[in-house]
Design a protein around this motif. Structure first.
Motif: not given
Length: 442
Positions: A342-350, A366-370, A428-437
Motif C-alpha cells: 500500500x502506498x500513500x499516507x497511512x500515518x497520523x502527523x507526528x 512527519x507525515x505532514x502532507x496537506x 493531514x491529507x489522509x484525514x488522520x489526526x495528530x497525536x497529543x504531545x
C-alpha cells in the motif's frame, strides 16, 4: 504402555498457519514415541520423537496462501486435521476495546453482522482464564467467520482482516484473540520482567483489586499468552491503556511488554497498537493526555506503529463504537509497513522537532502532507521555565506549524490537545489526526 499423541488447542481443524514460513508444530506423546507430521500441500514427512517429558516439536515448511489442506500427525495413533488454511496470522490482545464484539453495539451492528460471511477469515479466541504459573495449553478453538461467530469475536480484529482481504483477497487471515476487558498491561507480561528495581514494579503490585478482571502481574500472560508462544505469526495488534491511565511509568511498562513478547517469539515482529481515545474520565486533571503522549513515545521502538483515533472518540463512552475505522487504520499500517503493498499516507502527523523562531515556535511534523486544521479552536499551549502553560495561537506555513503566545516571552515547553477529552484538530491529507504531545523546546 502406549500414550496417544496429542496437540494443544491451537492446532486443530480450521486453523490458519502462516504462509511461506518455517512453522513450529508441537504436542505430547509417550517418551521416545516416534512422531511424524505430513501436510497435504507438500506431502513431506517431518519426523521427531517425544522427549523424556513427553514433549515433542518439529518445524514444517508452508507454501503460499491457499487451502483448504489437511495435516496428518502420526504417533502410536493418528490425528487428521482438516480445513487448514495457509495465510496471514495476527495475534490480537489488550483490554475491552480489543475484546469488544459486534454484539456489544458497534456502528451498524445488525447490517455488519448479517454480511459477515467470510470463510477465509478464522478466529481463535482464548477463554478468560488466569494462572499463577505458565500453562502449556490455552482454552480455545478455531472458528470460521460467519455472522454467528463474527458477532461474538473482536470487532477490531475482524475489520483488520476484512481490510487486508480487500487488498489481498486470496489470502486467508487467522486472528488469535487474547483479550480481557479492564486489564492493566502488567497482567499480560511475563513475571521475569518484574523486579524491585523497575520503575513500574510498585505500581503493579499495589494496584487495587477489580471485580471484573485480574490485575496481578502475569495472571493472563500465564494462561492466555504463554501457551501460544511459538505459534508462527505475522505480528501483533494491541488495544489497551485505559486501565493504566495516569501512570507515569506506562511508557516503560509498555516498552517492556513489546520487547518481552518479541524475545519470547524469538523475532522482532511488527507491533501495531491503538492510542486510547479521548474520554471524559472522572475528576479533574489531564492524566489521560499524559497516557496518550506516553503511548506516542513508544514509537521509538523499531517496527511499531500507532493508530490515532481521537476523531472517532465517543467522549461519554470509553468504548468507541466505530470499530471499523480502528481496524482499517491498523490494517492500512500493516499493508504499508509490513507487507509493502500500500502506498500513500497511512500515518497520523507526528511531531518531529521544535525550534524557537522570531514569532514563537516552529514545529515540524512527519507525515505532514496537506496539513490543516479542522476547527478554529486553539489546542496548542506554551510554557516557560515556570512550567505554566498558556493557550497559544497557531498557523500553518508551508507544512509547518508556527505557534506563538504573547504571555510567554521565552518558550521552553509546548503541548498539543492536552486534556482527557480533547480531540485533535490537526490533520493531514489522509484525514488522520495528530497525536497529543508535550515536548521541550531546545
Amino acid at each position: 504402555m502406549n500414550a496417544e499423541v496429542s496437540l494443544p488447542s491451537c492446532f486443530s481443524d480450521g486453523m490458519v498457519l502462516q504462509q511461506n514460513s518455517q512453522v513450529k508444530i508441537w504436542g505430547w506423546a509417550n517418551p521416545k514415541e516416534p512422531v511424524s507430521v505430513i501436510p497435504s500441500w507438500n506431502k513431506k514427512e517431518y519426523k521427531t520423537e517425544a522427549d523424556s517429558n513427553a514433549y515433542w516439536e518439529l518445524t514444517i515448511e508452508t507454501i503460499q496462501a491457499g487451502g483448504p489442506y489437511e495435516v496428518e500427525i502420526k504417533g502410536y495413533n493418528t490425528l487428521q486435521l482438516t480445513n487448514v488454511l495457509l495465510g496471514e496470522v495476527w495475534f490480537c490482545s489488550g483490554q475491552s476495546n480489543m475484546e469488544m464484539t459486534a454484539d456489544w453495539g458497534i456502528d451498524n451492528k445488525e447490517e455488519e453482522i448479517a454480511k459477515a460471511d467470510f470463510p477465509e477469515i478464522r478466529f481463535f479466541r482464548t477463554a478468560k482464564v488466569t494462572a499463577d504459573y505458565p500453562q502449556v495449553n490455552a482454552i480455545g478453538n478455531w472458528e470460521t467467520c460467519t455472522p454467528e461467530t463474527m458477532r461474538k469475536n473482536s470487532a477490531v480484529a475482524y475489520y483488520f482482516a476484512r481490510r487486508l482481504q480487500e487488498i489481498e483477497p486470496d489470502v486467508p487471515v487467522g486472528l488469535i484473540v487474547s483479550a480481557w476487558g479492564g486489564t492493566p498491561a502488567e497482567v499480560w507480561m511475563p513475571k521475569n520482567v518484574f523486579s524491585n528495581d523497575k520503575s513500574y514494579y510498585k505500581t503493579a503490585i499495589d494496584r487495587k483489586l477489580s471485580e471484573y478482571c485480574p490485575v496481578e502481574p502475569s495472571k493472563t500472560f500465564n494462561s492466555m499468552i504463554y501457551p501460544l508462544i511459538g505459534y508462527k505469526i505475522a505480528g501483533f495488534l494491541w488495544y489497551q491503556g485505559e486501565s493504566n491511565v495516569g501512570e507515569s511509568t506506562y511508557q516503560q511498562l509498555f516498552t517492556e511488554l513489546i520487547q518481552s513478547w518479541r524475545k519470547l517469539w524469538k523475532e522482532e515482529l511488527s507491533f501495531y497498537y491503538v492510542q486510547i481515545a479521548p474520554y471524559q474520565y472522572e475528576g479533574e486533571g489531564t492524566y489521560a493526555a499524559m497516557t496518550r503522549d506516553l503511548q506516542r513515545q513508544v514509537l521509538a521502538l523499531p517496527k511499531t506503529g500507532m493508530v490515532v483515533i481521537s476523531d472517532v472518540a465517543t467522549l461519554n463512552d470509553i468504548h468507541p463504537t466505530n470499530k471499523k475505522t480502528v481496524g482499517t487504520r491498523l490494517a492500512d499500517m500493516a499493508l504499508k509497513e509490513h507487507y509493502n503493498v500500500l502506498k500513500g499516507t497511512v500515518e497520523s502527523p507526528a511531531i518531529q522537532s521544535a525550534k524557537k523562531v522570531k514569532k514563537g515556535v516552529e514545529l515540524t511534523f512527519e507525515h505532514n502532507e496537506s496539513l490543516h486544521f479542522t476547527t478554529k479552536e486553539n489546542l496548542f499551549e506554551i510554557a516557560g521555565n515556570d512550567g505554566v502553560f498558556y493557550q497559544a495561537k497557531a498557523k500553518i506555513v508551508e507544512g509547518k506549524v508556527i505557534v506563538g503566545c504573547s504571555k510567554v516571552k521565552y518558550p521552553e515547553y509546548i503541548r498539543f490537545a492536552w486534556g482527557n477529552a480533547v480531540q485533535s484538530n490537526l490533520f493531514n491529507e489522509a484525514e488522520l489526526p495528530a497525536s497529543t504531545f508535550k515536548i521541550a523546546i531546545p
